[in-house]
Design a protein around this motif. Structure first.
Motif, PDB file in Angstrom:
ATOM      1  N   LEU A 197       0.465  28.366  34.183  1.00 49.30           N
ATOM      2  CA  LEU A 197      -0.809  28.328  33.468  1.00 49.30           C
ATOM      3  C   LEU A 197      -1.068  29.651  32.753  1.00 49.30           C
ATOM      4  O   LEU A 197      -1.616  29.673  31.637  1.00 49.30           O
ATOM      5  CB  LEU A 197      -1.951  28.019  34.439  1.00 49.30           C
ATOM      6  CG  LEU A 197      -1.959  26.621  35.073  1.00 49.30           C
ATOM      7  CD1 LEU A 197      -3.122  26.495  36.048  1.00 49.30           C
ATOM      8  CD2 LEU A 197      -2.026  25.527  34.018  1.00 49.30           C
ATOM      9  N   LYS A 198      -0.674  30.755  33.365  1.00 54.76           N
ATOM     10  CA  LYS A 198      -0.822  32.065  32.729  1.00 54.76           C
ATOM     11  C   LYS A 198       0.038  32.144  31.469  1.00 54.76           C
ATOM     12  O   LYS A 198      -0.407  32.658  30.431  1.00 54.76           O
ATOM     13  CB  LYS A 198      -0.432  33.175  33.701  1.00 54.76           C
ATOM     14  CG  LYS A 198      -1.379  33.363  34.870  1.00 54.76           C
ATOM     15  CD  LYS A 198      -0.886  34.480  35.784  1.00 54.76           C
ATOM     16  CE  LYS A 198      -1.807  34.668  36.986  1.00 54.76           C
ATOM     17  NZ  LYS A 198      -1.308  35.724  37.903  1.00 54.76           N
ATOM     18  N   LEU A 199       1.266  31.626  31.576  1.00 53.25           N
ATOM     19  CA  LEU A 199       2.155  31.612  30.425  1.00 53.25           C
ATOM     20  C   LEU A 199       1.582  30.737  29.317  1.00 53.25           C
ATOM     21  O   LEU A 199       1.584  31.116  28.140  1.00 53.25           O
ATOM     22  CB  LEU A 199       3.531  31.095  30.841  1.00 53.25           C
ATOM     23  CG  LEU A 199       4.542  30.840  29.717  1.00 53.25           C
ATOM     24  CD1 LEU A 199       4.796  32.109  28.913  1.00 53.25           C
ATOM     25  CD2 LEU A 199       5.849  30.314  30.298  1.00 53.25           C
ATOM     26  N   ASN A 200       1.071  29.586  29.694  1.00 52.05           N
ATOM     27  CA  ASN A 200       0.488  28.662  28.722  1.00 52.05           C
ATOM     28  C   ASN A 200      -0.678  29.315  27.969  1.00 52.05           C
ATOM     29  O   ASN A 200      -0.849  29.106  26.760  1.00 52.05           O
ATOM     30  CB  ASN A 200       0.014  27.402  29.436  1.00 52.05           C
ATOM     31  CG  ASN A 200      -0.457  26.318  28.492  1.00 52.05           C
ATOM     32  OD1 ASN A 200       0.344  25.632  27.869  1.00 52.05           O
ATOM     33  ND2 ASN A 200      -1.770  26.154  28.373  1.00 52.05           N
ATOM     34  N   ALA A 201      -1.458  30.127  28.684  1.00 50.67           N
ATOM     35  CA  ALA A 201      -2.626  30.773  28.071  1.00 50.67           C
ATOM     36  C   ALA A 201      -2.223  31.834  27.050  1.00 50.67           C
ATOM     37  O   ALA A 201      -3.014  32.161  26.158  1.00 50.67           O
ATOM     38  CB  ALA A 201      -3.492  31.401  29.163  1.00 50.67           C
ATOM     39  N   TYR A 205       0.370  27.357  21.663  1.00 54.82           N
ATOM     40  CA  TYR A 205       0.566  25.916  21.841  1.00 54.82           C
ATOM     41  C   TYR A 205       0.654  25.648  23.334  1.00 54.82           C
ATOM     42  O   TYR A 205       0.819  26.561  24.144  1.00 54.82           O
ATOM     43  CB  TYR A 205       1.847  25.455  21.141  1.00 54.82           C
ATOM     44  CG  TYR A 205       3.048  26.331  21.446  1.00 54.82           C
ATOM     45  CD1 TYR A 205       3.847  26.103  22.561  1.00 54.82           C
ATOM     46  CD2 TYR A 205       3.359  27.411  20.620  1.00 54.82           C
ATOM     47  CE1 TYR A 205       4.927  26.910  22.853  1.00 54.82           C
ATOM     48  CE2 TYR A 205       4.441  28.227  20.902  1.00 54.82           C
ATOM     49  CZ  TYR A 205       5.223  27.974  22.014  1.00 54.82           C
ATOM     50  OH  TYR A 205       6.291  28.792  22.300  1.00 54.82           O
ATOM     51  N   ASP A 206       0.509  24.402  23.707  1.00 58.55           N
ATOM     52  CA  ASP A 206       0.518  24.030  25.121  1.00 58.55           C
ATOM     53  C   ASP A 206       1.919  23.633  25.568  1.00 58.55           C
ATOM     54  O   ASP A 206       2.649  22.950  24.858  1.00 58.55           O
ATOM     55  CB  ASP A 206      -0.439  22.862  25.372  1.00 58.55           C
ATOM     56  CG  ASP A 206      -1.894  23.267  25.228  1.00 58.55           C
ATOM     57  OD1 ASP A 206      -2.217  24.418  25.583  1.00 58.55           O
ATOM     58  OD2 ASP A 206      -2.695  22.440  24.755  1.00 58.55           O
ATOM     59  N   ALA A 234      -6.451  24.735  36.968  1.00 58.64           N
ATOM     60  CA  ALA A 234      -6.478  24.377  35.548  1.00 58.64           C
ATOM     61  C   ALA A 234      -7.836  24.666  34.926  1.00 58.64           C
ATOM     62  O   ALA A 234      -7.921  25.124  33.779  1.00 58.64           O
ATOM     63  CB  ALA A 234      -6.119  22.902  35.375  1.00 58.64           C
ATOM     64  N   SER A 235      -8.902  24.412  35.678  1.00 57.39           N
ATOM     65  CA  SER A 235     -10.251  24.658  35.152  1.00 57.39           C
ATOM     66  C   SER A 235     -10.478  26.141  34.870  1.00 57.39           C
ATOM     67  O   SER A 235     -11.227  26.494  33.954  1.00 57.39           O
ATOM     68  CB  SER A 235     -11.298  24.144  36.143  1.00 57.39           C
ATOM     69  OG  SER A 235     -11.268  24.879  37.360  1.00 57.39           O
ATOM     70  N   LYS A 236      -9.826  27.017  35.639  1.00 61.80           N
ATOM     71  CA  LYS A 236      -9.965  28.464  35.424  1.00 61.80           C
ATOM     72  C   LYS A 236      -9.390  28.878  34.074  1.00 61.80           C
ATOM     73  O   LYS A 236      -9.778  29.901  33.514  1.00 61.80           O
ATOM     74  CB  LYS A 236      -9.277  29.230  36.545  1.00 61.80           C
ATOM     75  CG  LYS A 236      -9.891  29.030  37.915  1.00 61.80           C
ATOM     76  CD  LYS A 236      -9.101  29.790  38.981  1.00 61.80           C
ATOM     77  CE  LYS A 236      -9.662  29.550  40.376  1.00 61.80           C
ATOM     78  NZ  LYS A 236      -8.880  30.256  41.427  1.00 61.80           N
ATOM     79  N   PHE A 237      -8.440  28.080  33.564  1.00 61.18           N
ATOM     80  CA  PHE A 237      -7.791  28.401  32.288  1.00 61.18           C
ATOM     81  C   PHE A 237      -8.306  27.504  31.156  1.00 61.18           C
ATOM     82  O   PHE A 237      -7.701  27.436  30.092  1.00 61.18           O
ATOM     83  CB  PHE A 237      -6.282  28.250  32.424  1.00 61.18           C
ATOM     84  CG  PHE A 237      -5.641  29.295  33.291  1.00 61.18           C
ATOM     85  CD1 PHE A 237      -5.142  30.468  32.738  1.00 61.18           C
ATOM     86  CD2 PHE A 237      -5.557  29.120  34.664  1.00 61.18           C
ATOM     87  CE1 PHE A 237      -4.560  31.436  33.534  1.00 61.18           C
ATOM     88  CE2 PHE A 237      -4.966  30.084  35.467  1.00 61.18           C
ATOM     89  CZ  PHE A 237      -4.471  31.248  34.910  1.00 61.18           C
ATOM     90  N   GLY A 238      -9.427  26.834  31.423  1.00 60.46           N
ATOM     91  CA  GLY A 238     -10.057  26.048  30.381  1.00 60.46           C
ATOM     92  C   GLY A 238      -9.379  24.726  30.076  1.00 60.46           C
ATOM     93  O   GLY A 238      -9.630  24.117  29.028  1.00 60.46           O
ATOM     94  N   ILE A 239      -8.520  24.258  30.969  1.00 58.32           N
ATOM     95  CA  ILE A 239      -7.854  22.968  30.776  1.00 58.32           C
ATOM     96  C   ILE A 239      -8.714  21.880  31.414  1.00 58.32           C
ATOM     97  O   ILE A 239      -8.979  21.920  32.617  1.00 58.32           O
ATOM     98  CB  ILE A 239      -6.450  22.965  31.391  1.00 58.32           C
ATOM     99  CG1 ILE A 239      -5.589  24.052  30.745  1.00 58.32           C
ATOM    100  CG2 ILE A 239      -5.795  21.600  31.234  1.00 58.32           C
ATOM    101  CD1 ILE A 239      -4.198  24.167  31.351  1.00 58.32           C
ATOM    102  N   LYS A 240      -9.151  20.932  30.604  1.00 58.54           N
ATOM    103  CA  LYS A 240     -10.028  19.871  31.084  1.00 58.54           C
ATOM    104  C   LYS A 240      -9.203  18.630  31.433  1.00 58.54           C
ATOM    105  O   LYS A 240      -8.421  18.151  30.625  1.00 58.54           O
ATOM    106  CB  LYS A 240     -11.069  19.537  30.033  1.00 58.54           C
ATOM    107  CG  LYS A 240     -12.027  20.693  29.737  1.00 58.54           C
ATOM    108  CD  LYS A 240     -13.074  20.285  28.708  1.00 58.54           C
ATOM    109  CE  LYS A 240     -14.038  21.433  28.442  1.00 58.54           C
ATOM    110  NZ  LYS A 240     -15.074  21.065  27.437  1.00 58.54           N
TER     111      LYS A 240
END
Length: 296
Positions: A197-201, A205-206, A234-240
């Motif tokens: 998730l850190k890498l994704n942020a 792109y996702d 996921a919610s911590k990284f804004g992923i809904k």
């Protein structure tokens, strides 16, 4: 092809013999189709020796070369994997599927694969093709590699995630009766999920999506993750996560909690009936694990 129990290279030996003088040979074939005129079209990715990808047509009536269509840049790039194709005879075109997961002229193409770490042609190919942030993928892979070096006893489960059972070595491994190391521990998977998730942020792109997170949580719930950690992280990284996906998991969690609670009461009853002197079981209050007392 088989003739009289012998293997015969198709269409002939020359087309199956690598050489430096020309590229009139097959390097890495992945797709084969035939048309209505008796021509077999063969898709050659050219990845083993870095050849330009091509489609070769072989006329089965004359047993001779019909045509070669090359697929150079920009139609194909270092990371292309020309996986399969269709022939549209009405319009006279080939429709080619490019999975874009090729490996830069090497056999390895996954940035999560830690088998090849030094002199990685995969990463070199990606960088040459203009892909950015490759160093971030490499850092993630290095973290996972370092984790695997901690030893089986610190990184792996003793049961198969597929069968939920233990598997044992046999005599030929000189470890007869020892448990085989299986999948990565849930604790470690939780850690690397957060790292992912850190890498994704950090990317534009996702690389992981809500439906994939849902599938991960579904698997983790089977292993006792009643806290639904994937949703929380996921919610911590804004992923809904869509509410319909969450609702499905909530229902399964409730079923799991009910199962564990019923199992606990059943075990309490059994222990109480066996020998009340050896087992002390609280019959009221909070039935959490801390209230379950067992003495030798």
């Amino acid at each position: 092809m088989m003739r009289r129990q012998k293997t015969t290279p198709y269409p002939n030996l020359a087309w199956n013999t690598p050489r430096k003088s020309d590229d009139l040979w097959f390097d890495s074939v992945l797709g084969i189709r035939n048309d209505s005129k008796g021509v077999i079209w063969i898709l050659d990715m050219g990845q083993r020796e870095g050849l330009t990808p091509k489609i070769v047509g072989w006329n089965t009536h004359t047993d001779s070369l019909e045509q070669i269509y090359y697929i150079p840049k920009p139609a194909s790039v270092e990371t292309s994997q020309l996986n399969d194709f269709l022939i549209d005879e009405m319009h006279g075109v080939f429709i080619i599927a490019d999975e874009d997961i090729g490996c830069g002229q090497s056999r390895f193409g996954c940035w999560q694969c830690y088998v090849v770490r030094d002199n990685d042609k995969s990463l070199d190919g990606l960088m040459k093709s203009g892909y950015e942030n490759i160093e971030l993928y490499k850092k993630y892979r290095e973290q996972y590699w370092n984790f695997t070096q901690l030893g089986w006893e610190n990184t792996r489960d003793v049961y198969s995630h597929r069968t939920q059972q233990r598997e044992y070595f046999d005599a030929k491994y000189n470890r007869d009766g020892m448990t085989k190391p299986k999948g990565v521990m849930l604790k470690a998977r939780k850690h690397f999920f957060v790292e992912l998730l850190k890498l994704n942020a950090k990317l534009d792109y996702d690389i992981i999506y809500a439906n994939e997170i849902h599938l991960i949580q579904e698997r983790w719930l089977q292993e006792g993750d009643l806290e639904l950690n994937t949703f929380k992280e996921a919610s911590k990284f804004g992923i809904k996560i869509p509410i319909e996906l969450k609702h499905e998991i909530y229902i399964r969690r409730k079923m799991a909690k009910d199962f564990y609670l019923h199992l606990f009461f059943l075990l309490c009853s059994i222990f109480y009936l066996i020998d009340t002197e050896l087992f002390t079981v609280p019959l009221r209050g909070n039935y959490g694990r801390e209230n379950f007392l067992l003495w030798d």
